[in-house]
Design a protein around this motif. Structure first.
Motif, PDB file in Angstrom:
ATOM      1  N   TRP A 169      -3.018 118.719   6.360  1.00  0.00           N
ATOM      2  CA  TRP A 169      -2.882 119.757   7.376  1.00  0.00           C
ATOM      3  C   TRP A 169      -2.753 119.184   8.789  1.00  0.00           C
ATOM      4  O   TRP A 169      -2.086 119.774   9.635  1.00  0.00           O
ATOM      5  CB  TRP A 169      -4.089 120.688   7.325  1.00  0.00           C
ATOM      6  CG  TRP A 169      -4.105 121.567   6.107  1.00  0.00           C
ATOM      7  CD1 TRP A 169      -3.117 121.702   5.171  1.00  0.00           C
ATOM      8  CD2 TRP A 169      -5.161 122.441   5.709  1.00  0.00           C
ATOM      9  NE1 TRP A 169      -3.475 122.591   4.210  1.00  0.00           N
ATOM     10  CE2 TRP A 169      -4.739 123.083   4.506  1.00  0.00           C
ATOM     11  CE3 TRP A 169      -6.407 122.759   6.221  1.00  0.00           C
ATOM     12  CZ2 TRP A 169      -5.530 124.008   3.834  1.00  0.00           C
ATOM     13  CZ3 TRP A 169      -7.201 123.672   5.557  1.00  0.00           C
ATOM     14  CH2 TRP A 169      -6.764 124.292   4.381  1.00  0.00           C
ATOM     15  N   PHE A 170      -3.429 118.061   9.051  1.00  0.00           N
ATOM     16  CA  PHE A 170      -3.462 117.510  10.398  1.00  0.00           C
ATOM     17  C   PHE A 170      -3.188 116.011  10.355  1.00  0.00           C
ATOM     18  O   PHE A 170      -3.452 115.363   9.338  1.00  0.00           O
ATOM     19  CB  PHE A 170      -4.826 117.772  11.056  1.00  0.00           C
ATOM     20  CG  PHE A 170      -5.239 119.216  11.052  1.00  0.00           C
ATOM     21  CD1 PHE A 170      -4.657 120.107  11.923  1.00  0.00           C
ATOM     22  CD2 PHE A 170      -6.193 119.681  10.162  1.00  0.00           C
ATOM     23  CE1 PHE A 170      -5.024 121.445  11.916  1.00  0.00           C
ATOM     24  CE2 PHE A 170      -6.571 121.010  10.142  1.00  0.00           C
ATOM     25  CZ  PHE A 170      -5.985 121.902  11.028  1.00  0.00           C
ATOM     26  N   PRO A 171      -2.684 115.439  11.458  1.00  0.00           N
ATOM     27  CA  PRO A 171      -2.457 113.988  11.491  1.00  0.00           C
ATOM     28  C   PRO A 171      -3.772 113.221  11.527  1.00  0.00           C
ATOM     29  O   PRO A 171      -4.792 113.719  12.005  1.00  0.00           O
ATOM     30  CB  PRO A 171      -1.663 113.788  12.794  1.00  0.00           C
ATOM     31  CG  PRO A 171      -1.987 114.985  13.632  1.00  0.00           C
ATOM     32  CD  PRO A 171      -2.214 116.110  12.678  1.00  0.00           C
ATOM     33  N   GLN A 172      -3.723 112.002  11.016  1.00  0.00           N
ATOM     34  CA  GLN A 172      -4.932 111.183  10.953  1.00  0.00           C
ATOM     35  C   GLN A 172      -5.260 110.511  12.284  1.00  0.00           C
ATOM     36  O   GLN A 172      -6.383 110.045  12.466  1.00  0.00           O
ATOM     37  CB  GLN A 172      -4.782 110.111   9.872  1.00  0.00           C
ATOM     38  CG  GLN A 172      -4.614 110.663   8.470  1.00  0.00           C
ATOM     39  CD  GLN A 172      -4.544 109.561   7.435  1.00  0.00           C
ATOM     40  OE1 GLN A 172      -4.933 108.433   7.674  1.00  0.00           O
ATOM     41  NE2 GLN A 172      -4.042 109.903   6.245  1.00  0.00           N
ATOM     42  N   VAL A 173      -4.305 110.416  13.177  1.00  0.00           N
ATOM     43  CA  VAL A 173      -4.534 109.814  14.491  1.00  0.00           C
ATOM     44  C   VAL A 173      -4.190 110.832  15.562  1.00  0.00           C
ATOM     45  O   VAL A 173      -3.484 111.813  15.306  1.00  0.00           O
ATOM     46  CB  VAL A 173      -3.706 108.527  14.684  1.00  0.00           C
ATOM     47  CG1 VAL A 173      -4.166 107.456  13.714  1.00  0.00           C
ATOM     48  CG2 VAL A 173      -2.223 108.805  14.522  1.00  0.00           C
ATOM     49  N   SER A 174      -4.687 110.584  16.777  1.00  0.00           N
ATOM     50  CA  SER A 174      -4.527 111.546  17.875  1.00  0.00           C
ATOM     51  C   SER A 174      -3.877 110.902  19.083  1.00  0.00           C
ATOM     52  O   SER A 174      -4.305 111.112  20.219  1.00  0.00           O
ATOM     53  CB  SER A 174      -5.892 112.144  18.260  1.00  0.00           C
ATOM     54  OG  SER A 174      -6.487 112.769  17.168  1.00  0.00           O
ATOM     55  N   VAL A 268     -12.046 106.142  15.717  1.00  0.00           N
ATOM     56  CA  VAL A 268     -11.507 106.438  14.391  1.00  0.00           C
ATOM     57  C   VAL A 268     -10.146 107.120  14.495  1.00  0.00           C
ATOM     58  O   VAL A 268      -9.204 106.788  13.766  1.00  0.00           O
ATOM     59  CB  VAL A 268     -12.486 107.308  13.591  1.00  0.00           C
ATOM     60  CG1 VAL A 268     -11.841 107.800  12.299  1.00  0.00           C
ATOM     61  CG2 VAL A 268     -13.748 106.528  13.277  1.00  0.00           C
ATOM     62  N   PHE A 269     -10.020 108.075  15.423  1.00  0.00           N
ATOM     63  CA  PHE A 269      -8.773 108.828  15.545  1.00  0.00           C
ATOM     64  C   PHE A 269      -7.812 108.221  16.559  1.00  0.00           C
ATOM     65  O   PHE A 269      -6.746 108.796  16.808  1.00  0.00           O
ATOM     66  CB  PHE A 269      -9.080 110.278  15.936  1.00  0.00           C
ATOM     67  CG  PHE A 269      -9.777 111.064  14.864  1.00  0.00           C
ATOM     68  CD1 PHE A 269      -9.099 111.481  13.738  1.00  0.00           C
ATOM     69  CD2 PHE A 269     -11.118 111.371  14.979  1.00  0.00           C
ATOM     70  CE1 PHE A 269      -9.730 112.214  12.748  1.00  0.00           C
ATOM     71  CE2 PHE A 269     -11.769 112.097  13.999  1.00  0.00           C
ATOM     72  CZ  PHE A 269     -11.079 112.517  12.871  1.00  0.00           C
ATOM     73  N   ASN A 270      -8.201 107.090  17.141  1.00  0.00           N
ATOM     74  CA  ASN A 270      -7.367 106.452  18.168  1.00  0.00           C
ATOM     75  C   ASN A 270      -7.082 107.434  19.314  1.00  0.00           C
ATOM     76  O   ASN A 270      -5.979 107.467  19.868  1.00  0.00           O
ATOM     77  CB  ASN A 270      -6.055 105.934  17.575  1.00  0.00           C
ATOM     78  CG  ASN A 270      -5.378 104.925  18.480  1.00  0.00           C
ATOM     79  OD1 ASN A 270      -6.036 104.179  19.205  1.00  0.00           O
ATOM     80  ND2 ASN A 270      -4.055 104.902  18.468  1.00  0.00           N
ATOM     81  N   TYR A 271      -8.076 108.235  19.629  1.00  0.00           N
ATOM     82  CA  TYR A 271      -7.942 109.230  20.685  1.00  0.00           C
ATOM     83  C   TYR A 271      -8.037 108.534  22.038  1.00  0.00           C
ATOM     84  O   TYR A 271      -9.005 107.809  22.306  1.00  0.00           O
ATOM     85  CB  TYR A 271      -9.037 110.283  20.561  1.00  0.00           C
ATOM     86  CG  TYR A 271      -8.920 111.425  21.534  1.00  0.00           C
ATOM     87  CD1 TYR A 271      -8.125 112.528  21.232  1.00  0.00           C
ATOM     88  CD2 TYR A 271      -9.579 111.402  22.746  1.00  0.00           C
ATOM     89  CE1 TYR A 271      -8.015 113.593  22.121  1.00  0.00           C
ATOM     90  CE2 TYR A 271      -9.469 112.448  23.645  1.00  0.00           C
ATOM     91  CZ  TYR A 271      -8.687 113.538  23.332  1.00  0.00           C
ATOM     92  OH  TYR A 271      -8.567 114.589  24.225  1.00  0.00           O
TER      93      TYR A 271
END
Length: 321
Positions: A169-174, A268-271
């Protein structure tokens, strides 16, 4: 609000501002001291293992490390008061520019998470506190304990496995779009926000439940019950205004904590937030960047606490008499 009460309120605000300024000054000294006494030689690390002593000495002089620590602290503090947090020894970028670029991303992330978590926590805590010992109370209390106990890393991994990898549903990185902000791609923010929501929900629900139970047992609320006020009207009109004040202060503390403490989520999400930048600066041993970011986070936390106190005072029914 009477003139005497207004005057006292202004004096209280000024006192809080002075206390916040003194606290930030003390924190700046602690931040500088802790980073300055870290083991190892910053100049030697930057010069590399193959650098000769003359090159290391030159670099140490360029960085000002050959001067006494008090002198360097006062220079750093003076620059911070002017908005100059120094220049990264690794990237060569001004720290203030990096903070200005990354901090808004973290503020939005923490703000959206609290906008979701705080109302849910207040509603759940109000429901539980109005029925202490009953099924709703046990369910809310148990859920809040569980979600607060789950480490952020575990929560992020679960969300990635279920919502990103399994369901897609959503991407693994941001990562933010080129030249844009993370919220330009809203789907990329969903998982980081959901990772922070449980903590905000759990803490606000537990505090709201506790204060609601105390207010619901007062003579004021009992008198309202005797007048025939029950159900939602009793909870919203008579209990909520008197029980929500401590929750506002908890949310203010939580907001500042989420901004600086969401390092795991951002990593973790590269936010692209300030927590990720701080983690990278620590890994690179970029002391100037670490000092600047930590000072800004401390100032933001103090500002959040002060704002929480002000809002809590405004919503306190006793202050409006």
């Amino acid at each position: 609000m009477t003139p005497d009460l207004l005057t006292g309120r202004v004096g209280w605000v000024l006192g809080r501002l002075l206390l916040a300024a003194a606290t930030l000054l003390l924190l700046s000294a602690v931040i500088f001291t802790v980073t300055d006494v870290l083991p190892g030689d910053a100049a030697a690390r930057l010069a590399g293992p193959d650098a000769d002593p003359a090159e290391v000495a030159r670099l140490r002089a360029d960085l000002g490390l050959d001067r006494p620590a008090p002198e360097r602290y006062l220079e750093w503090l003076g620059g911070a008061l002017r908005g100059d947090l120094g220049v990264s020894a690794i990237s060569g970028r001004p720290v203030a520019d990096v903070v200005g670029e990354r901090l808004p991303n973290s503020v939005v992330l923490a703000g959206v998470a609290l906008l979701v978590a705080a109302p849910l926590g207040v509603a759940a805590g109000l429901l539980a506190g109005m029925r202490p010992g009953r099924r709703a109370d046990r369910a809310v209390t148990g859920l809040s304990v569980v979600v607060v106990a789950i480490p952020e890393f575990v929560m992020t991994v679960l969300l990635i496995v279920v919502l990103a990898t399994t369901l897609g549903w959503f991407p693994q990185v941001s990562t933010a779009p080129l030249g844009g902000r993370p919220w330009d791609a809203p789907a990329a923010m969903v998982l980081p926000v959901l990772s922070l929501v449980p903590l905000g929900f759990g803490l606000s629900a537990r505090m709201m439940r506790s204060t609601t139970a105390g207010v619901a047992a007062t003579r004021y609320v009992e008198a309202a019950r005797l007048r025939g006020v029950t159900g939602g009207a009793l909870a919203v009109r008579h209990v909520l205004p008197n029980a929500v004040q401590p929750v506002i202060q908890v949310v203010a503390v939580l907001f500042g904590g989420l901004i600086g403490g969401s390092i795991v989520v951002e990593l973790v999400f590269n936010y692209p937030g300030i927590g990720l930048e701080l983690q990278q600066a620590v890994g690179r041993q970029d002391l100037v960047m670490v000092q600047g970011i930590t000072l800004v986070l401390a100032a933001l936390a103090l500002a959040s606490l002060l704002l929480g106190d002000l809002v809590a005072g405004l919503v306190d029914p006793r202050e409006r008499r």
